[in-house]
Design a protein around this motif. Sequence first.
Motif, PDB file in Angstrom:
ATOM      1  N   SER A  64      -9.651  -4.000  20.537  1.00  0.00           N
ATOM      2  CA  SER A  64      -9.983  -2.558  20.408  1.00  0.00           C
ATOM      3  C   SER A  64      -9.630  -2.141  19.077  1.00  0.00           C
ATOM      4  O   SER A  64      -8.545  -2.185  18.607  1.00  0.00           O
ATOM      5  N   SER A 136      -4.611  -8.654  15.802  1.00  0.00           N
ATOM      6  CA  SER A 136      -5.483  -8.072  16.184  1.00  0.00           C
ATOM      7  C   SER A 136      -6.680  -8.241  15.369  1.00  0.00           C
ATOM      8  O   SER A 136      -7.881  -8.395  15.939  1.00  0.00           O
ATOM      9  N   CYS A 140     -10.103  -9.295  16.980  1.00  0.00           N
ATOM     10  CA  CYS A 140     -11.268  -8.278  17.081  1.00  0.00           C
ATOM     11  C   CYS A 140     -12.477  -8.724  16.328  1.00  0.00           C
ATOM     12  O   CYS A 140     -13.558  -8.691  16.605  1.00  0.00           O
ATOM     13  N   ARG A 144     -16.304  -9.842  17.664  1.00  0.00           N
ATOM     14  CA  ARG A 144     -17.764  -9.357  17.484  1.00  0.00           C
ATOM     15  C   ARG A 144     -18.594 -10.071  16.713  1.00  0.00           C
ATOM     16  O   ARG A 144     -19.662  -9.886  16.824  1.00  0.00           O
ATOM     17  N   TYR A 216     -15.824  -9.159   8.125  1.00  0.00           N
ATOM     18  CA  TYR A 216     -15.066 -10.481   8.658  1.00  0.00           C
ATOM     19  C   TYR A 216     -14.731 -11.093   7.627  1.00  0.00           C
ATOM     20  O   TYR A 216     -13.702 -11.686   7.804  1.00  0.00           O
ATOM     21  N   ASN A 218     -13.694  -9.758   4.594  1.00  0.00           N
ATOM     22  CA  ASN A 218     -12.384  -9.197   4.139  1.00  0.00           C
ATOM     23  C   ASN A 218     -11.269  -9.435   5.265  1.00  0.00           C
ATOM     24  O   ASN A 218      -9.916  -9.372   4.811  1.00  0.00           O
ATOM     25  N   HIS A 219     -11.502  -9.516   6.518  1.00  0.00           N
ATOM     26  CA  HIS A 219     -10.385  -9.720   7.619  1.00  0.00           C
ATOM     27  C   HIS A 219      -9.974 -11.145   7.339  1.00  0.00           C
ATOM     28  O   HIS A 219      -8.570 -11.295   7.459  1.00  0.00           O
ATOM     29  N   VAL A 482     -14.836  -6.692   0.947  1.00  0.00           N
ATOM     30  CA  VAL A 482     -14.963  -5.267   0.781  1.00  0.00           C
ATOM     31  C   VAL A 482     -15.973  -4.859   0.232  1.00  0.00           C
ATOM     32  O   VAL A 482     -16.790  -3.963   0.540  1.00  0.00           O
ATOM     33  N   LYS A 510     -25.164   1.713   7.457  1.00  0.00           N
ATOM     34  CA  LYS A 510     -24.530   2.971   6.739  1.00  0.00           C
ATOM     35  C   LYS A 510     -25.447   3.055   5.838  1.00  0.00           C
ATOM     36  O   LYS A 510     -26.149   2.705   5.280  1.00  0.00           O
TER      37      LYS A 510
ATOM     38  N   TYR B 301     -18.177  10.292   3.233  1.00  0.00           N
ATOM     39  CA  TYR B 301     -18.015   8.852   3.803  1.00  0.00           C
ATOM     40  C   TYR B 301     -18.279   7.793   2.487  1.00  0.00           C
ATOM     41  O   TYR B 301     -17.636   6.703   2.380  1.00  0.00           O
ATOM     42  N   HIS B 352     -12.126   2.568   9.677  1.00  0.00           N
ATOM     43  CA  HIS B 352     -12.384   2.033  11.169  1.00  0.00           C
ATOM     44  C   HIS B 352     -12.566   3.180  12.045  1.00  0.00           C
ATOM     45  O   HIS B 352     -13.368   2.944  12.955  1.00  0.00           O
TER      46      HIS B 352
HETATM   47  C1  HEM Z   1      -4.869  -3.402   7.210  1.00  0.00           C
HETATM   48  C2  HEM Z   1      -5.546  -3.924   7.956  1.00  0.00           C
HETATM   49  C3  HEM Z   1      -7.045  -3.731   7.821  1.00  0.00           C
HETATM   50  C4  HEM Z   1      -8.016  -3.569   6.576  1.00  0.00           C
HETATM   51  C5  HEM Z   1      -7.641  -3.312   5.292  1.00  0.00           C
HETATM   52  C6  HEM Z   1      -9.338  -3.555   7.193  1.00  0.00           C
HETATM   53  C7  HEM Z   1     -10.458  -3.432   6.342  1.00  0.00           C
HETATM   54  C8  HEM Z   1     -11.583  -3.327   6.835  1.00  0.00           C
HETATM   55  C9  HEM Z   1     -12.778  -2.839   5.986  1.00  0.00           C
HETATM   56  C10 HEM Z   1     -12.671  -2.437   4.635  1.00  0.00           C
HETATM   57  C11 HEM Z   1     -13.924  -2.905   7.044  1.00  0.00           C
HETATM   58  C12 HEM Z   1     -15.335  -2.295   6.639  1.00  0.00           C
HETATM   59  C13 HEM Z   1     -15.508  -1.114   7.062  1.00  0.00           C
HETATM   60  C14 HEM Z   1     -16.822  -0.493   6.607  1.00  0.00           C
HETATM   61  O1  HEM Z   1     -17.364  -1.192   5.664  1.00  0.00           O
HETATM   62  O2  HEM Z   1     -17.258   0.483   7.355  1.00  0.00           O
HETATM   63  C15 HEM Z   1     -13.387  -3.424   8.397  1.00  0.00           C
HETATM   64  C16 HEM Z   1     -14.407  -3.331   9.521  1.00  0.00           C
HETATM   65  C17 HEM Z   1     -13.811  -3.545  10.704  1.00  0.00           C
HETATM   66  N1  HEM Z   1     -12.254  -3.811  10.856  1.00  0.00           N
HETATM   67 FE1  HEM Z   1     -10.963  -3.787   9.827  1.00  0.00          FE
HETATM   68  N2  HEM Z   1      -9.385  -4.084   8.421  1.00  0.00           N
HETATM   69  C18 HEM Z   1      -7.976  -3.826   8.853  1.00  0.00           C
HETATM   70  C19 HEM Z   1      -7.283  -4.199  10.141  1.00  0.00           C
HETATM   71  C20 HEM Z   1      -8.274  -4.156  11.386  1.00  0.00           C
HETATM   72  C21 HEM Z   1      -8.078  -4.204  12.826  1.00  0.00           C
HETATM   73  C22 HEM Z   1      -6.392  -4.585  13.019  1.00  0.00           C
HETATM   74  C23 HEM Z   1      -8.938  -4.398  13.320  1.00  0.00           C
HETATM   75  C24 HEM Z   1      -8.901  -4.414  14.922  1.00  0.00           C
HETATM   76  C25 HEM Z   1      -8.969  -3.759  15.964  1.00  0.00           C
HETATM   77  C26 HEM Z   1     -10.292  -4.137  12.844  1.00  0.00           C
HETATM   78  C27 HEM Z   1     -11.300  -4.063  13.015  1.00  0.00           C
HETATM   79  C28 HEM Z   1     -12.574  -3.774  12.444  1.00  0.00           C
HETATM   80  C29 HEM Z   1     -13.939  -3.659  12.752  1.00  0.00           C
HETATM   81  C30 HEM Z   1     -14.240  -3.686  14.359  1.00  0.00           C
HETATM   82  C31 HEM Z   1     -14.661  -3.568  11.851  1.00  0.00           C
HETATM   83  C32 HEM Z   1     -16.210  -3.465  11.831  1.00  0.00           C
HETATM   84  C33 HEM Z   1     -16.596  -4.411  11.756  1.00  0.00           C
HETATM   85  C34 HEM Z   1     -18.532  -4.446  11.644  1.00  0.00           C
HETATM   86  O3  HEM Z   1     -18.726  -3.485  11.193  1.00  0.00           O
HETATM   87  O4  HEM Z   1     -19.253  -5.381  12.043  1.00  0.00           O
HETATM   88  N3  HEM Z   1      -9.777  -3.952  11.246  1.00  0.00           N
HETATM   89  N4  HEM Z   1     -12.072  -3.569   8.287  1.00  0.00           N
END
Ligand code: HEM
Lengths: 545, 395
Positions: A64, A136, A140, A144, A216, A218-219, A482, A510, B301, B352
Amino acid sequence: MKDVKCECGHVNPHGTILCEACGRILEEHEREKQLVDMRYEGSARRSQTYNKTIVDKIWNFFSSVKVGVWLIVITLIASALGTIFPQEMYIPPVMPAEVYYEDQYGWLGKLYYELGFHNLYSSWWYLLLVASIGISLVICSLDRVIPLYRALKAQRVTRHEGFLKRQRLFGISAAENLEESYEKVKEKLREKRYHIREEDGNILAEKGRFSRWGPYVNHIGLIIFLIGGMLRFVPGMYVDEVMWIREGETKVIPETDGEYYLKNDQFILEVYDKNKDKEVFSEAIENSGMVAKNFQSDVTLYKKKGDSIAGEKPELEKVKDDEIRVNEPLRFENFALYQSTYKLNELNKMTFALTNKQTNEEFGMLTVDLNDPKEKYDLGNGYSVEVVSYFPDFEFDESGEPVTKSRIPNNPAFVFKMLTPDKPEGEVSFVAIRQTIEPFGDNTYKMAFKGIDTKNVSGLTVRKDLTLWIISLGGLIFMIGVAQGSYWNHRRIWIRKVNDEVWVAGHTNKNWHGLKREISIILENTGINEPEDQVQNENKESGGS
Amino acid sequence: MVTLSGNLLYASFFLYLVATVLFAGSIKDKKGKSAEKGPNKWAKLALITTIVGFASQLGYFITRWIAAGHAPVSNLFEFTTFFGMSLVGAFIVIYFIYKTPMLGLFTLPVAILMIAYASMFPREITPLIPALQSDWLHIHVTTAAVGQAILAISFAAGLIYLIKAIDQSKSSKKTFWLEAIMFGLVCTLGFVIVSSTFSAMDYKAEFNWIDKTGTEAKLEYHMPALVGPHKGELLTAEKFEPIVEVPAIINAKKLNTVIWSIASGIILYLLLRLILRKRIGAALQPIVKNINLDLVDEIGYRSVLIGFPIFTLGALIFAMIWAQIAWTRFWGWDPKEVWALITFLFYAAFLHLRLSKGWHGEKSAWLAVIGFVIMMFNLVAVNLVLAGLHSYAGS
Ligand code: HEM
């Protein structure tokens, strides 16, 4: 569970909301909505489909985004708490932490210490938070990325009407001169670098799909980074030692298994000089008194040759001369030596003259190397001095006995025995700085202090960190991810003939403004109307803006 | 060279002021007309003025670089000025994407305040101590500042959003917090006015005091000491005697400055309220009434999206590379480092939250404001209060 077969023939996994191929709405309740929810393409995510077993529950918890955001926010707040007072590693070593916090910051400091905030970043609960974010991240992403990949791969050019109608950007035009318009549109789409697919006179123009993988990627980078951070705790991966080395001294470098030795040829401290350095600095130099310009150790690195027997002096081979400065460490193999601290003018040698107290006649001088005193100094003509005891860092303990606090010659004291022709038994004298005690009554002779010789000491940090490349790799992948997700968007434009009409729908993950502008350029003078933004219309109708 | 550099900075400051007025004019001019037609003459002129101002400030930067022999980002004055310049630069770029003069009207004053604030710190060119003698320092600091400046654009966008969207007809929590932001900006202005007034008067009052280790020390105030140091004894004749005295662990001089800023902020704010006869937010509302909220939301944004990677690169990755070289470890939980991490985490949370529908629009705008507050905290409080290795030791 059963798969779902769509009317178009495509077989979707259980839980799919929008058919992966044609976009038809498979979930009843979605049909009532004016717009479809395009997140993850309406694909079947494990977390949204199963919620029975304990594994499902854990999976759903960690996948989540809400939980993810909470974890991030809690970590953020915890991190902030750790900056209220300095962490234990930054407090001066004048007193134990237990006392220090209360002494400096009163009851708040005491509370801070008792809650363990003085070592917050290595506390179990902080590490647990970071670990949870890591878990997480993995769950996550898996939840996805696989369905998203399936859906984007399976998508067909011709989309179901209900799908198009429920896109945020959607418009209908009458179809006249369609052939001509199509050619123009395709031309322009190509100019804008769209990837075009056609089927039965319908068009799907798409670009920037790879940006969908950005998050994905960046994760994954983050996970690699965290793993790198964890490896720090594996023995042998990380070395952090301080090595004090005096000028002229040669010492084995710790943690190199006795392989490498270092000689400190000279330590240099330079300060800015009003008259010599750039004139523009003079005001600043005047205001702050002294500004350090350079800390430098001139060193020689040696490597041990062959095997040496314990106790025997090893044979050394010079590797290189180097100057270690702040920002310019000496590197060899996986090690780096950093200039991190120094001590100026440490006592090194003391010189005394054996003197007759009455006549002041001198019978020779002796120089004691404070780091390596000899047992006996022969002054010739029957005069000699024995060093009975040596206290490099002398003080009197509670019972009044002389003891040494450390092995560093901060405050040297000696018990000398002076042997002379007329006192062959010798006279004993206790000599410390500005203090002489004659324990067995008045002596004829004394050790007159003649001078000192000082040396500088360099404090070098010995560092080995085999986790660096993993951490760098993680950082690099994170940055690629990123950038990929932030600087590119995934845009799609569908054009479909429906009876005598042309339907146009657009979607982007976006930056809608950019897509709208682009579509308006593409459709200009083609006879096809620009699609409308159904979200903004919706807002207007409800009086929102 | 140094004089030239200083003059260029003054020129840019002045030009930004003019540009703000012109942007205001462009919005007035638009009244009644369609908002879609693109920028009018005023807006074009305003943009040109902004660009000239930016060029002038770039001139300041380059000449100062030449004079010092190192990039001028090594003390609080230089860094904050650079931040202001980056903010203007970021605005120019975003302007070319979205063509909204309104954004200029809100971004430029923030940049102006920032540069004015910077000028209250010692301005002389400082030589670099050994730890700072690295190209990585300059790479790290400039990239971090550019990233923060782009993120700060979302603050300007957020402000516009809130001013338009918040219902000013009755007082609520929202109007209160919006006024709190305005008050924060007014206090900064107050600080600038008070410190430049006293520095023009060359106010100096010296104190003897007892520090927390019990030793006697000297301290010089540049503003009348409302709050005196521990066991303070005024040495300079005919200067203001402190009203209260604080314990030794509190930095009396800094506290005094804060009190002066807030007090002058309150007076200024009350004056403004008296003149406007309504909340500042309410007074600004008519100005923004033609702006499209969706567009402003997207600008906010978008700027986070553009700024976040740059910020990460500069404030975390480059910072780690440099720390590894200069301090032997890439991460040491120094307060400044931790606050960079906090900023990073905050904007990650922001991104997020944007994934879910409910967080667009107004909530997003509030988040942008909070993000800016965090960055300012990092710039001001962490440097001046939570001193660590990074602290430029401003006074
Ligand atoms: C410090 C930790 C994290 C960082 C720096 C990070 C960074 C990012 C960034 C930069 C994006 C892209 C956002 C965008 O382009 O709008 C993203 C997307 C996402 N993140 Fe993370 N994230 C972190 C932790 C997490 C965690 C813990 C979760 C789980 C719940 C998560 C779930 C997601 C999801 C679901 C997306 C969107 C994926 C998509 O659009 O297909 N993230 N994250």
